[in-house]
Design a protein around this motif. Sequence first.
Motif, PDB file in Angstrom:
ATOM      1  N   GLN A  52      49.938  43.594  44.230  1.00 36.72           N
ATOM      2  CA  GLN A  52      49.467  44.734  43.731  1.00 36.72           C
ATOM      3  C   GLN A  52      47.882  44.002  43.976  1.00 36.72           C
ATOM      4  O   GLN A  52      47.819  42.752  43.844  1.00 36.72           O
ATOM      5  CB  GLN A  52      50.373  44.292  41.978  1.00 36.72           C
ATOM      6  CG  GLN A  52      49.361  44.802  41.067  1.00 36.72           C
ATOM      7  CD  GLN A  52      50.263  43.891  39.573  1.00 36.72           C
ATOM      8  OE1 GLN A  52      51.171  43.336  40.095  1.00 36.72           O
ATOM      9  NE2 GLN A  52      49.983  44.329  38.355  1.00 36.72           N
ATOM     10  N   GLU A  53      46.788  44.062  43.695  1.00 35.28           N
ATOM     11  CA  GLU A  53      45.630  43.779  42.879  1.00 35.28           C
ATOM     12  C   GLU A  53      45.880  43.612  41.556  1.00 35.28           C
ATOM     13  O   GLU A  53      45.815  44.153  40.829  1.00 35.28           O
ATOM     14  CB  GLU A  53      44.853  45.392  43.592  1.00 35.28           C
ATOM     15  CG  GLU A  53      44.691  45.502  44.738  1.00 35.28           C
ATOM     16  CD  GLU A  53      43.979  46.250  45.618  1.00 35.28           C
ATOM     17  OE1 GLU A  53      43.118  46.638  44.953  1.00 35.28           O
ATOM     18  OE2 GLU A  53      43.692  46.453  46.878  1.00 35.28           O
ATOM     19  N   ASP A  56      45.039  45.602  38.261  1.00 37.26           N
ATOM     20  CA  ASP A  56      45.389  47.080  38.395  1.00 37.26           C
ATOM     21  C   ASP A  56      46.953  46.938  37.617  1.00 37.26           C
ATOM     22  O   ASP A  56      47.622  46.598  37.848  1.00 37.26           O
ATOM     23  CB  ASP A  56      45.765  47.188  39.778  1.00 37.26           C
ATOM     24  CG  ASP A  56      44.915  47.532  40.208  1.00 37.26           C
ATOM     25  OD1 ASP A  56      43.252  47.390  39.774  1.00 37.26           O
ATOM     26  OD2 ASP A  56      44.427  47.996  41.381  1.00 37.26           O
ATOM     27  N   LYS A  57      46.665  47.983  37.281  1.00 38.45           N
ATOM     28  CA  LYS A  57      48.824  48.690  36.201  1.00 38.45           C
ATOM     29  C   LYS A  57      48.966  49.288  37.215  1.00 38.45           C
ATOM     30  O   LYS A  57      49.732  50.377  36.987  1.00 38.45           O
ATOM     31  CB  LYS A  57      48.608  49.124  35.002  1.00 38.45           C
ATOM     32  CG  LYS A  57      47.127  48.063  33.901  1.00 38.45           C
ATOM     33  CD  LYS A  57      47.291  48.868  32.490  1.00 38.45           C
ATOM     34  CE  LYS A  57      47.546  47.499  31.663  1.00 38.45           C
ATOM     35  NZ  LYS A  57      46.245  47.232  31.557  1.00 38.45           N
ATOM     36  N   CYS A  58      49.350  49.396  38.639  1.00 37.56           N
ATOM     37  CA  CYS A  58      49.879  50.113  39.707  1.00 37.56           C
ATOM     38  C   CYS A  58      50.154  49.021  40.427  1.00 37.56           C
ATOM     39  O   CYS A  58      49.769  47.793  40.783  1.00 37.56           O
ATOM     40  CB  CYS A  58      48.591  51.238  39.836  1.00 37.56           C
ATOM     41  SG  CYS A  58      47.644  51.011  40.712  1.00 37.56           S
ATOM     42  N   TYR A  60      50.355  49.062  45.116  1.00 38.55           N
ATOM     43  CA  TYR A  60      50.506  49.990  46.072  1.00 38.55           C
ATOM     44  C   TYR A  60      51.284  49.729  47.778  1.00 38.55           C
ATOM     45  O   TYR A  60      52.009  48.952  47.628  1.00 38.55           O
ATOM     46  CB  TYR A  60      49.198  49.626  47.070  1.00 38.55           C
ATOM     47  CG  TYR A  60      47.794  49.008  45.676  1.00 38.55           C
ATOM     48  CD1 TYR A  60      46.572  50.513  46.204  1.00 38.55           C
ATOM     49  CD2 TYR A  60      47.489  48.581  44.979  1.00 38.55           C
ATOM     50  CE1 TYR A  60      46.078  50.449  44.949  1.00 38.55           C
ATOM     51  CE2 TYR A  60      46.642  48.394  44.050  1.00 38.55           C
ATOM     52  CZ  TYR A  60      45.726  49.625  44.063  1.00 38.55           C
ATOM     53  OH  TYR A  60      44.995  49.685  43.268  1.00 38.55           O
ATOM     54  N   VAL A  75      49.733  55.276  46.347  1.00 43.33           N
ATOM     55  CA  VAL A  75      49.415  54.141  44.951  1.00 43.33           C
ATOM     56  C   VAL A  75      50.520  54.932  43.147  1.00 43.33           C
ATOM     57  O   VAL A  75      50.564  55.937  43.408  1.00 43.33           O
ATOM     58  CB  VAL A  75      47.924  54.494  44.341  1.00 43.33           C
ATOM     59  CG1 VAL A  75      48.057  53.917  42.954  1.00 43.33           C
ATOM     60  CG2 VAL A  75      46.489  53.828  44.953  1.00 43.33           C
TER      61      VAL A  75
END
Length: 83
Positions: A52-53, A56-58, A60, A75
């Motif tokens: 997770q970066e 971000d709300k996602c 990878y 993603v």
Amino acid sequence: MNRFNEELEQGAVQITMSAETLDDNSVAVNFDMWDNENGQVVAQAGYVLTRQEDGDKCFYVTVFNAEGDVLSETVVPMHFNEC
């Protein structure tokens, strides 16, 4: 049929998965071939990396082959269901 396929059929080796949390808090899942008789990894098939970066709300999901080449990256948005 290659040697590893024959050994899989005979039960001499098995495919294993192992997870490792890396320094940046990403997680790598390694896919290896384990030799049951010698108790060691004899071949590597690649790995999946999740991360997770910041902000971000996602997350990878990246799939690598045994040579470290990226095969795919997805993603995935985070959606939470109430418990």
